[in-house]
Design an enzyme around this catalytic site. Structure first.
Site, mmCIF file in Angstrom:
data_model
loop_
_atom_site.group_PDB
_atom_site.id
_atom_site.type_symbol
_atom_site.label_atom_id
_atom_site.label_comp_id
_atom_site.label_asym_id
_atom_site.label_seq_id
_atom_site.Cartn_x
_atom_site.Cartn_y
_atom_site.Cartn_z
ATOM 1 N N GLU A 127 0.724 -1.163 -0.236
ATOM 2 C CA GLU A 127 -0.216 0.332 -0.439
ATOM 3 C C GLU A 127 1.018 1.595 0.503
ATOM 4 O O GLU A 127 2.036 0.793 0.621
ATOM 5 C CB GLU A 127 -0.785 0.167 0.928
ATOM 6 C CG GLU A 127 -2.291 0.962 1.492
ATOM 7 C CD GLU A 127 -3.001 1.382 2.487
ATOM 8 O OE1 GLU A 127 -2.893 0.651 3.478
ATOM 9 O OE2 GLU A 127 -3.681 2.297 2.475
ATOM 10 N N GLY A 267 3.275 2.309 10.694
ATOM 11 C CA GLY A 267 2.867 1.535 12.070
ATOM 12 C C GLY A 267 2.490 0.242 11.268
ATOM 13 O O GLY A 267 3.142 -0.453 12.523
ATOM 14 N N ALA A 268 2.003 -0.357 10.195
ATOM 15 C CA ALA A 268 1.784 -1.579 10.025
ATOM 16 C C ALA A 268 0.309 -1.287 9.055
ATOM 17 O O ALA A 268 0.325 -0.830 8.786
ATOM 18 C CB ALA A 268 0.708 -2.329 11.304
ATOM 19 N N MET A 269 0.187 -2.910 8.723
ATOM 20 C CA MET A 269 -0.713 -3.141 7.096
ATOM 21 C C MET A 269 -1.343 -4.057 7.710
ATOM 22 O O MET A 269 -1.011 -5.638 7.862
ATOM 23 C CB MET A 269 1.273 -3.508 5.812
ATOM 24 C CG MET A 269 -0.447 -3.686 5.181
ATOM 25 S SD MET A 269 -0.951 -1.790 4.048
ATOM 26 C CE MET A 269 -2.172 -2.463 3.562
ATOM 27 N N HIS A 303 -6.838 -1.794 15.240
ATOM 28 C CA HIS A 303 -7.251 -1.543 13.546
ATOM 29 C C HIS A 303 -6.690 -2.135 12.346
ATOM 30 O O HIS A 303 -7.312 -1.781 11.907
ATOM 31 C CB HIS A 303 -5.577 0.082 13.799
ATOM 32 C CG HIS A 303 -5.570 1.134 13.109
ATOM 33 N ND1 HIS A 303 -6.263 2.113 12.712
ATOM 34 C CD2 HIS A 303 -4.800 0.824 11.727
ATOM 35 C CE1 HIS A 303 -6.413 2.742 11.144
ATOM 36 N NE2 HIS A 303 -5.418 1.638 10.595
ATOM 37 N N GLU A 304 -4.780 -2.697 12.905
ATOM 38 C CA GLU A 304 -4.557 -4.014 11.359
ATOM 39 C C GLU A 304 -5.967 -5.054 11.257
ATOM 40 O O GLU A 304 -6.312 -5.105 10.059
ATOM 41 C CB GLU A 304 -3.523 -4.599 11.411
ATOM 42 C CG GLU A 304 -2.227 -3.017 11.617
ATOM 43 C CD GLU A 304 -2.626 -1.605 11.109
ATOM 44 O OE1 GLU A 304 -3.144 -2.496 9.605
ATOM 45 O OE2 GLU A 304 -2.672 -0.305 11.123
ATOM 46 N N HIS A 307 -8.929 -3.513 10.219
ATOM 47 C CA HIS A 307 -9.308 -3.448 8.800
ATOM 48 C C HIS A 307 -9.581 -4.631 7.928
ATOM 49 O O HIS A 307 -10.097 -4.902 6.969
ATOM 50 C CB HIS A 307 -7.786 -3.296 8.362
ATOM 51 C CG HIS A 307 -7.060 -1.589 8.077
ATOM 52 N ND1 HIS A 307 -8.485 -0.555 7.484
ATOM 53 C CD2 HIS A 307 -6.784 -0.955 8.672
ATOM 54 C CE1 HIS A 307 -7.727 0.690 7.491
ATOM 55 N NE2 HIS A 307 -6.320 0.282 7.642
ATOM 56 N N GLU A 326 -9.575 4.171 6.733
ATOM 57 C CA GLU A 326 -8.572 4.504 7.747
ATOM 58 C C GLU A 326 -9.876 5.623 8.442
ATOM 59 O O GLU A 326 -9.273 5.229 9.558
ATOM 60 C CB GLU A 326 -7.589 5.750 7.075
ATOM 61 C CG GLU A 326 -6.582 4.860 6.240
ATOM 62 C CD GLU A 326 -6.077 3.525 6.860
ATOM 63 O OE1 GLU A 326 -6.219 3.438 8.159
ATOM 64 O OE2 GLU A 326 -5.437 2.947 5.649
HETATM 65 N N1 ARG Z 1 -3.123 0.968 6.025
HETATM 66 C C1 ARG Z 1 -2.189 1.151 6.713
HETATM 67 C C2 ARG Z 1 -2.909 1.214 8.508
HETATM 68 O O1 ARG Z 1 -3.335 2.444 7.922
HETATM 69 C C3 ARG Z 1 -0.784 1.948 6.195
HETATM 70 C C4 ARG Z 1 0.074 1.855 5.029
HETATM 71 C C5 ARG Z 1 -0.057 3.229 4.908
HETATM 72 N N2 ARG Z 1 1.518 2.795 4.209
HETATM 73 C C6 ARG Z 1 1.960 3.419 2.789
HETATM 74 N N3 ARG Z 1 2.926 3.348 2.488
HETATM 75 N N4 ARG Z 1 1.524 4.999 3.165
HETATM 76 O O2 ARG Z 1 -2.610 0.986 8.461
HETATM 77 ZN ZN ZN Z 2 -4.853 1.713 8.574
#
Ligand code: ARG
Ligand code: ZN
Length: 885
Positions: A127, A267-269, A303-304, A307, A326
């Site tokens: 992402e 932070g995380a994905m 959070h993750e 999602h 988000e």
């Molecule tokens: N979807 C991820 C989150 O908010 C964030 C990833 C953002 N990555 C980036 N390259 N901007 O949990």
């Molecule tokens: Zn997110």
């Protein structure tokens, strides 16, 4: 790097994809000096895209094309066109299969986007647009496909091979290699793809879902971190339960995995079934992670996980809709944290953060709506506005609809759009259809940038027993948006009588009162509400719980604020009254400093905080929050022209005066709490967080008195505590103190003890970077030479450079411009290795309009120097050029 000026991309230009990908079959052969990627894409013409067979344009960057086939026919160079960002070819049928083989170089990928290596393991971050650095693809979120992924690697170095979905086969090959195949049955966009290969250990657990399905949970970490995983696992199980109870959302695969990596831009994905985390958001145990870090792990895991529904099962049509997933998911994780810990404290922390940082973004050159309508580089739009303001927008919908109708709306949204890529409008439509509430005007929160102002004035008519609130809303111009239309502002309020009791609220025209605390809808530029049967002049408690992300003003006197601090039944507003009192007092001190006068602290602030400290019935975390003066960042944000030195001097003066005046109660509170801490093993729970937060803020005040018994207490806490929360606070108060010998000794002992723990060393760097004593830049420059520091690791950059520029305002804004020059140098260097991190470090320089003419000139000069420094990434180019515009 860009070869030409990056182009602006517009929401209004959105078009459906010409082709769709139904199945994606990937094979990765991972080697030390390169990786081979074979992709088989089962494709067809999009029936929604019109007639004919247009050219197929696949995204692809930094790929070395080795072979390309269309339906088993090998294509020659004449059959396709290749640029540094696209591969174009001509399909001949409605349905076809593309096979491509490419070579890529994860081993030299420093941008940490696409496939890369971190501490010897392979991992991915796709992402928003990283997948195009892995293979040729339609890298856009509205193209959703099933994925089958086979990866092969040397068995000894990479015993663990993971991808999305469920494992379906594995085996060994000759030459010491092995392979594994994973299958993800849920259609997903490429940005949710993930792969991991490494030498990892895992902690395993199980979760039984609401429909009695068994799910395996695994958290993978480097072997030396296996003792720091339990808190994340507990958080995961709580999140899964909470999402079932509060949103009716059940997990869908047989296995859910989290992998911790050390080098990570964010932070995380939330990759489907295989979340990849910055190790700072997974690892937590008492000895190495603070209370704040424990709470962050809990929140990010949630959070993750959340999602999986708000983002994965229902995803975004295009990146302008980012807040669809988000904003909603931040709102969900905030409510989860509120339910797990103290709701009021969570709200206070979130609002303080929003007002300091998001309001500043909304007032600066990068201001954009929650749903932006243009961008050059999407990575620059993972912002506080999209995330935190987006969450506030969801919270307002929740407030306007109430919890039942909101849940009905979210149920309808998930049912209606499961498996689809949709827009913020689709979300709003589901909320409207389920509730019957018209959100047409409300949607301006998605399209208009800037923080609305809400000015409130009152008039009481003693003869008629009526009380009238006159409201005026406005919103400052932001880039590209000169004029704004009125927002729908949910204004929660109560009216208090002289004893602090809430009065029944009956508006003119209503036949009876409707409760004592209620939500009014402000919808016009100017509007009035008149309450009847109000027998005495009341005191309003406005914008309770921060019911809308606006700047409220009401002409409260300091005595009225002190009254609200004591009597408001809304905990958030009790804190808010204290903050407003402190702001008034601090602004007075700032003025005195600017006029060269003697600083004199209003004794009412001392009295107000004394009564807070002496109130044993108050939650200790609330006492700690109320003792925390508004930060220098917030004082900057609310200034027209921020006088860095006056703000710092005024706030430090107030803190020192409070410490002297309140020494006795602070010392009593400190000793009582430290005594409990000394005799209680560390527990990561809210009552314990509360005790330690009051203990630690008390210590930081007490240390300002320089009394020998406080130094002794700080040293005792530093040496004898069993957890990082107490240890780091003790270290921080020593670092900010004049006790040079003790400070040096503590810093040395800390680094010796924790030198092999990168996350703990990050804290060690940050504490020093944030130290506001003179000479800040020189200390930071010296620390950059420390063996534990590296510019290649984003956490290190944030810990040292980010903390200096973002928290150490008085040193960063040194009048000679040395802080600005330093930051620009770091951005120029990072631009070449990691554009996303480079761009994020620019934040403080983009705020140049807040400062005096001399600082403005110095800051602009550094932005100009970055612009002229050579080939800029689209990330850095966009922020610098917009800041100078
Ligand atoms: N979807 C991820 C989150 O908010 C964030 C990833 C953002 N990555 C980036 N390259 N901007 O949990
Ligand atoms: Zn997110």
């Amino acid at each position: 790097m860009r070869t030409e000026q990056p182009k602006m991309i517009y929401l209004k230009d959105y078009q459906v994809p010409d082709y769709l990908i139904d199945e994606t079959h990937l094979t990765f052969e991972l080697f030390e000096d390169h990786t081979l990627v074979h992709a088989q894409l089962v494709m067809r013409r999009n029936p929604d895209a019109g007639a004919g067979l247009p050219a197929l344009v696949l995204d692809g960057q930094q790929l070395e094309l080795l072979e390309l086939k269309l339906d088993d026919r090998v294509l020659g160079a004449a059959d396709y066109q290749l640029t540094d960002s696209h591969l174009t070819l001509q399909p001949t049928q409605e349905q076809f299969v593309i096979d491509s083989s490419v070579r890529i170089h994860p081993e030299s990928n420093t941008a940490l986007e696409g496939l890369y290596k971190s501490s010897g393991m392979f991992c991915t971050q796709c992402e928003a647009e990283g997948f195009r650095k892995i293979t040729y693809y339609l890298d856009r979120p509205d193209v959703m496909s099933t994925f089958t992924t086979t990866l092969s690697a040397e068995q000894h170095r990479y015993p663990v091979l993971l991808s999305n979905g469920n494992p379906i086969a594995s085996g060994s090959e000759e030459g010491g290699r092995h392979w594994a195949t994973w299958e993800d049955p849920f259609k997903k966009p490429a940005y949710l793809f993930a792969l991991v290969a490494g030498d990892l250990w895992c902690v395993e657990d199980r979760f039984t879902t609401m429909s009695a399905r068994e799910v395996t949970l695994r958290i993978y970490v480097e072997p030396e971190n296996i003792d720091k995983v339990q808190h994340a696992m507990d958080s995961l199980k709580k999140s899964m339960k909470w999402d079932e109870e509060v949103y009716g959302r059940e997990y869908d695969l047989d296995i859910f995995m989290i992998v911790a990596v050390n080098d990570f831009n964010m932070g995380a994905m939330e990759n489907k079934g295989l979340n990849i985390f910055n190790s700072s958001c997974v690892l937590a145990k008492a000895e190495t992670a603070t209370d704040a870090a424990h709470q962050r792990v809990e929140a990010v895991v949630a959070h993750e996980y959340f999602h999986n529904w708000s983002g994965n099962r229902v995803t975004c049509r295009d990146w302008f809709q980012l807040s669809l997933k988000e904003g909603f998911t931040v709102f969900r994780d905030a409510e989860f944290s509120a339910d797990m810990n103290s709701r009021t404290v969570k709200r206070i922390e979130d609002v303080a953060y929003l007002r300091t940082h998001q309001f500043a973004e909304d007032a600066g050159p990068m201001a954009h709506p929650v749903r932006p309508d243009s961008f050059m580089e999407i990575s620059n739009f993972y912002t506080l506005t999209v995330y935190e303001k987006g969450s506030e927008v969801l919270r307002m919908i929740h407030t306007l609809l109430g919890p039942q109708l909101f849940r009905k709306g979210s149920d309808l949204y998930f049912a209606r759009h499961d498996g689809q890529a949709v827009t913020c409008d689709d979300f709003i439509k589901a909320m409207e259809d389920a509730s019957g509430v018209d959100l047409t005007q409300f949607k301006r929160w998605y399209s208009q940038a800037g923080t609305p102002r809400l000015e409130v004035s009152e008039s009481y008519d003693a003869a008629a027993n009526t009380y009238r609130l006159q409201l005026r809303q406005s919103c400052p111009a932001t880039p590209g948006q000169a004029e704004k239309l009125p927002f729908v502002i949910p204004l929660e309020l109560a009216l208090l009588d002289a004893q602090g009791r809430e009065l029944p609220l009956q508006l003119v025209g209503e036949d009876k009162p409707v409760g004592t605390s209620r939500v009014l809808q402000v919808t016009q530029a100017e509007q009035a509400f008149t309450f009847v049967n109000i027998a005495e002049q009341p005191l309003p408690s406005l914008l309770r719980g921060f019911s809308a992300p606006v700047k409220l003003s009401f002409p409260y006197s300091r005595d009225q604020l002190m009254f609200l601090m004591q009597h408001d039944s809304d905990g958030f507003n009790r804190w808010e009254a204290g903050q407003q009192l402190a702001v008034q007092v601090l602004q007075e001190l700032i003025g005195q400093h600017q006029r060269g006068e003697l600083l004199v602290l209003d004794p009412r602030l001392v009295a107000a905080l004394r009564s807070v400290l002496e109130n044993d019935s108050l939650d200790q975390a609330m006492v700690a929050e109320m003792l925390s003066l508004p930060g220098e960042g917030y004082l900057t944000e609310i200034s027209d022209v921020a006088d860095v030195d006056a703000i710092h001097a005024a706030r430090e003066f107030a803190r020192a005066q409070l410490a002297e005046a309140l020494f006795e109660p602070l010392w009593a509170r400190y000793q009582a709490n430290r005594e409990v801490s000394r005799n209680t093993p560390y527990v990561a729970e809210s009552a314990h967080f509360a005790r330690r937060s009051l203990q630690n803020i008390a210590l930081s005040y007490l240390m300002l008195t320089g009394k020998p018994q406080v130094l002794a207490a700080a040293l005792e806490q530093y040496e004898a505590c069993d957890n990082m929360t107490e240890r780091l606070t003790a270290l921080a108060v020593l670092v900010n103190s004049p006790f040079e010998a003790e400070k040096a000794e503590a810093l040395k002992a800390f680094a010796e003890h924790f030198k092999d723990n990168a996350l703990v060393m990050d804290q060690w760097f940050s504490v020093q970077a944030a130290c506001t004593l003179p000479g800040g830049l020189a200390r930071v420059q010296a620390l950059m030479q420390h063996p534990a520091f590296t510019m290649k690791n984003p956490n290190k950059v944030r810990a040292l450079i980010g903390a200096f520029a973002g928290q150490n305002l008085v040193n960063f804004h040194a009048a000679d411009g040395s802080g600005y020059r330093f930051l620009a140098d770091q951005v120029i260097s990072l631009n070449a290795t990691n554009p996303q991190i480079a761009s994020r470090q620019l934040g403080p320089l983009t705020r140049w309009r807040k400062y005096d003419a001399s600082r403005q000139a110095l800051m602009r000069a550094e932005l100009e120097r970055i612009l002229a420094s050579g080939e800029l990434s689209s990330d850095v180019f966009e922020v610098v050029s917009k800041s100078l515009a």
